[in-house]
Design an enzyme around this catalytic site. Structure first.
Site, short mmCIF file in Angstrom:
data_model
loop_
_atom_site.label_atom_id
_atom_site.label_comp_id
_atom_site.label_asym_id
_atom_site.label_seq_id
_atom_site.Cartn_x
_atom_site.Cartn_y
_atom_site.Cartn_z
N HIS A 268 0.85 -1.20 0.00
CA HIS A 268 0.00 0.00 0.00
C HIS A 268 0.89 1.26 0.00
CE1 HIS A 268 -3.43 2.43 0.45
NE2 HIS A 268 -3.80 2.17 1.68
N HIS A 307 -2.27 -0.91 -11.67
CA HIS A 307 -3.13 -0.50 -10.56
C HIS A 307 -4.37 -1.38 -10.58
CE1 HIS A 307 -5.59 2.10 -7.96
NE2 HIS A 307 -4.45 2.59 -7.56
N ASP A 363 2.88 6.23 -7.69
CA ASP A 363 4.14 5.96 -7.02
C ASP A 363 5.35 6.00 -7.94
OD1 ASP A 363 3.25 5.57 -4.38
OD2 ASP A 363 2.35 3.68 -5.01
N1 ACO Z 1 4.81 -5.24 -13.93
C1 ACO Z 1 4.66 -6.29 -14.79
N2 ACO Z 1 3.50 -6.98 -14.94
C2 ACO Z 1 2.46 -6.58 -14.19
C3 ACO Z 1 2.55 -5.48 -13.31
C4 ACO Z 1 3.78 -4.80 -13.20
N3 ACO Z 1 3.93 -3.75 -12.38
N4 ACO Z 1 1.35 -5.29 -12.69
C5 ACO Z 1 0.54 -6.25 -13.19
N5 ACO Z 1 1.21 -7.01 -14.10
C6 ACO Z 1 0.66 -8.11 -14.88
C7 ACO Z 1 0.58 -9.38 -14.04
O1 ACO Z 1 1.75 -10.16 -14.19
C8 ACO Z 1 -0.64 -10.05 -14.65
O2 ACO Z 1 -0.23 -10.60 -15.87
P1 ACO Z 1 -0.88 -11.99 -16.42
O3 ACO Z 1 -2.36 -11.73 -16.51
O4 ACO Z 1 -0.22 -12.18 -17.75
O5 ACO Z 1 -0.55 -13.02 -15.38
C9 ACO Z 1 -1.58 -8.89 -14.97
O6 ACO Z 1 -0.70 -7.75 -15.20
C10 ACO Z 1 -2.56 -8.55 -13.88
O7 ACO Z 1 -1.84 -8.37 -12.66
P2 ACO Z 1 -2.49 -8.50 -11.21
O8 ACO Z 1 -1.41 -8.65 -10.20
O9 ACO Z 1 -3.56 -9.54 -11.21
O10 ACO Z 1 -3.21 -7.10 -11.07
P3 ACO Z 1 -3.75 -6.47 -9.72
O11 ACO Z 1 -4.84 -5.55 -10.10
O12 ACO Z 1 -4.05 -7.51 -8.69
O13 ACO Z 1 -2.46 -5.68 -9.19
C11 ACO Z 1 -0.92 -4.03 -8.58
C12 ACO Z 1 -2.34 -4.33 -9.12
C13 ACO Z 1 -0.70 -4.77 -7.24
C14 ACO Z 1 -0.81 -2.54 -8.32
C15 ACO Z 1 0.11 -4.51 -9.64
O14 ACO Z 1 -0.08 -3.81 -10.85
C16 ACO Z 1 1.55 -4.31 -9.14
O15 ACO Z 1 2.08 -5.19 -8.45
N6 ACO Z 1 2.20 -3.17 -9.50
C17 ACO Z 1 3.53 -2.90 -9.03
C18 ACO Z 1 3.47 -2.36 -7.61
C19 ACO Z 1 2.94 -0.96 -7.53
O16 ACO Z 1 3.34 -0.09 -8.30
N7 ACO Z 1 2.03 -0.71 -6.55
C20 ACO Z 1 1.48 0.61 -6.32
C21 ACO Z 1 0.03 0.65 -6.62
S1 ACO Z 1 -0.59 2.30 -6.39
C22 ACO Z 1 -0.86 2.49 -4.74
O17 ACO Z 1 -0.99 1.57 -3.98
C23 ACO Z 1 -0.89 3.88 -4.16
#
Ligand code: ACO
Length: 430
Positions: A268, A307, A363
């Site tokens: 988060h 996101h 972020d």
């Molecule tokens: N880099 C590469 N691939 C990604 C990323 C990423 N940052 N984020 C998602 N994906 C891909 C996943 O591998 C998945 O691929 P697939 O379907 O081929 O397996 C697909 O996109 C969906 O990903 P999920 O993890 O299911 O998406 P979710 O909505 O649960 O996750 C999250 C969102 C946690 C923010 C994710 O995008 C992530 O981990 N990002 C990096 C961390 C980050 O920047 N967090 C800050 C969020 S903003 C905040 O909290 C204020």
């Protein structure tokens, strides 16, 4: 246009039910009438992490993740970031409307005059280990405020709610700054009522031996914009914690401690630190293609991208990029910014990121800006918690006054053992 209802047929019994649809939702409790017989508890929905469950009706912030829209009380985030101040935005969030000039002046005076914390809180902070994480100190001290203001438990008294709201918004920066000064072994710098909300925060963090601290106006404004961008974001993890804990009718300081604790988690409030670590690991622009290959192979994630709600450019990330330019004019350009800009350029043109709808989130650039402004990485989640406090208290008040709300108490699907008899330890063998 058909009827606003959903007809479901229970194939176990052949019975059909008509469930009303209101605001694009069915009521979870309407499922309970769907039973196989009188002994049946009734149907529930299973939704870990609330992926498709609205936990409340709210009038505070609106997000359209597909279009990349964020509004507070209807006002686009872009307009607030450009033309408002953090305190005016905080007023908007907690009161529901933009203030008239005299109301903003009174609100500003109230917040300014509540920034001092009781001297005993200072003693409390002194008790922490010399290298205590400032977020750990913040969680504890904000919770401790409930013991200093026992009248805060009168949560249905509007006057008490008003005062605790002022105190929370006013004292979070003071406790955060004191936590930081403690962690670097510096004496505490007291609030300066002549300064703006963010100017005073910079004063409490960075004042040295000068008689009067003068914040750099460009950095003061940049921090104010970052605070506006972080003030609320509908039902995120920490806001859900604030509402859930607050639903037990505990005082707002204890509920804010819970929300702050939720924000402490790396998923988060910790993502911008992860971005800095990733950019440092990449180290130079020529190593970006290798890193992208590793991301696409699923070895690492591109931190600061993607996101749960935004499937388009996070509107806050756009504004932050402009703030970055203003900050770097004062602080000098960071080498990490060049890597970030090139990383974004390559990622946004790449099929993997396009097809997965992965765009920079808030972020991606915020950590680089905070670092350039002189904040250590431990302070990043603290810099999130301070402005989010206005959103938390706004959501908490809304929850308290919402007649639909009760103590938050989810159901579960029990998969453990059926009833069995206790066996004394001596008869259990080894
Ligand atoms: N880099 C590469 N691939 C990604 C990323 C990423 N940052 N984020 C998602 N994906 C891909 C996943 O591998 C998945 O691929 P697939 O379907 O081929 O397996 C697909 O996109 C969906 O990903 P999920 O993890 O299911 O998406 P979710 O909505 O649960 O996750 C999250 C969102 C946690 C923010 C994710 O995008 C992530 O981990 N990002 C990096 C961390 C980050 O920047 N967090 C800050 C969020 S903003 C905040 O909290 C204020």
């Amino acid at each position: 246009m058909g009827k606003d209802s959903l007809t479901v047929t229970d194939n176990r019994t052949g019975k059909s039910y008509e469930l009303p649809i209101e605001d694009g939702t069915i009521r979870g409790m309407d499922l309970r009438q769907i039973k196989t017989g009188p002994e049946d508890f009734g149907l529930m929905s299973y939704d870990p992490a609330f992926m498709n469950t609205a936990s409340c009706k709210s009038r505070i912030s609106f997000i359209d993740g597909d279009k990349g829209i964020l509004r507070y009380r209807g006002y686009p985030i872009e307009q607030l970031a450009e033309r408002s101040t953090y305190l005016e935005t905080a007023y908007l969030l907690v009161k529901g409307e933009l203030p008239k000039p005299s109301h903003l002046a009174a609100f500003t005076t109230n917040i300014t005059h509540h920034t001092i914390i009781h001297e005993n809180i200072k003693l409390f902070i002194d008790g922490f280990h010399y290298d205590a994480h400032p977020m750990g100190i913040l969680v504890s001290t904000v919770g401790a405020l409930s013991t200093f203001y026992p009248e805060a438990k009168k949560i249905f008294d509007p006057e008490s709610r008003r005062i605790q709201t002022h105190r929370l918004i006013a004292k979070m920066p003071t406790m955060a700054a004191f936590a930081y000064r403690h962690s670097i072994g510096m004496p505490y710098a007291y609030p300066d009522n002549d300064l703006s909300y963010t100017g005073n925060f910079l004063n409490m963090l960075f004042k040295m031996t000068e008689l009067k601290y003068q914040p750099n106006p460009a950095l003061e404004r940049a921090l104010d914009v970052l605070f506006i961008l972080h003030a609320d974001h509908e039902q995120n993890c920490s806001t859900n914690a604030m509402r859930s804990v607050g639903s037990s009718q505990v005082d707002p300081y204890s509920a804010t401690a819970a929300a702050t604790a939720a924000l402490y988690g790396p998923l988060h409030g910790g993502a911008n630190e992860a971005v800095i670590r990733m950019l440092m690991e990449i180290g130079s622009v020529d190593r970006i293609p290798d890193y992208i290959t590793r991301v696409k192979a699923g070895e690492v994630r591109l931190m600061g991208f993607g996101h749960r709600v935004y499937k388009n450019y996070d509107p806050r990330a756009k504004i932050i990029k402009e703030v970055a330019d203003e900050v770097f004019e004062v602080t000098g350009r960071s080498a990490l910014l060049d890597i970030a800009l090139e990383l974004e350029r390559i990622a946004l043109a790449d099929d993997y990121f396009i097809s997965h709808k992965l765009y920079p989130n808030v972020d991606f650039y915020s950590g680089i800006i905070y670092q350039a402004m002189g904040f250590p990485m431990d302070m990043f989640p603290v810099l999130f918690a301070i402005p989010r406090t206005a959103g938390w208290v706004a959501q908490w008040s809304e929850m308290l006054l919402d007649e639909d709300q009760k103590i938050a108490r989810p159901r579960q699907i029990y998969l453990g053992p059926d009833e069995r008899d206790y066996v004394p330890v001596s008869e259990r063998g080894d």
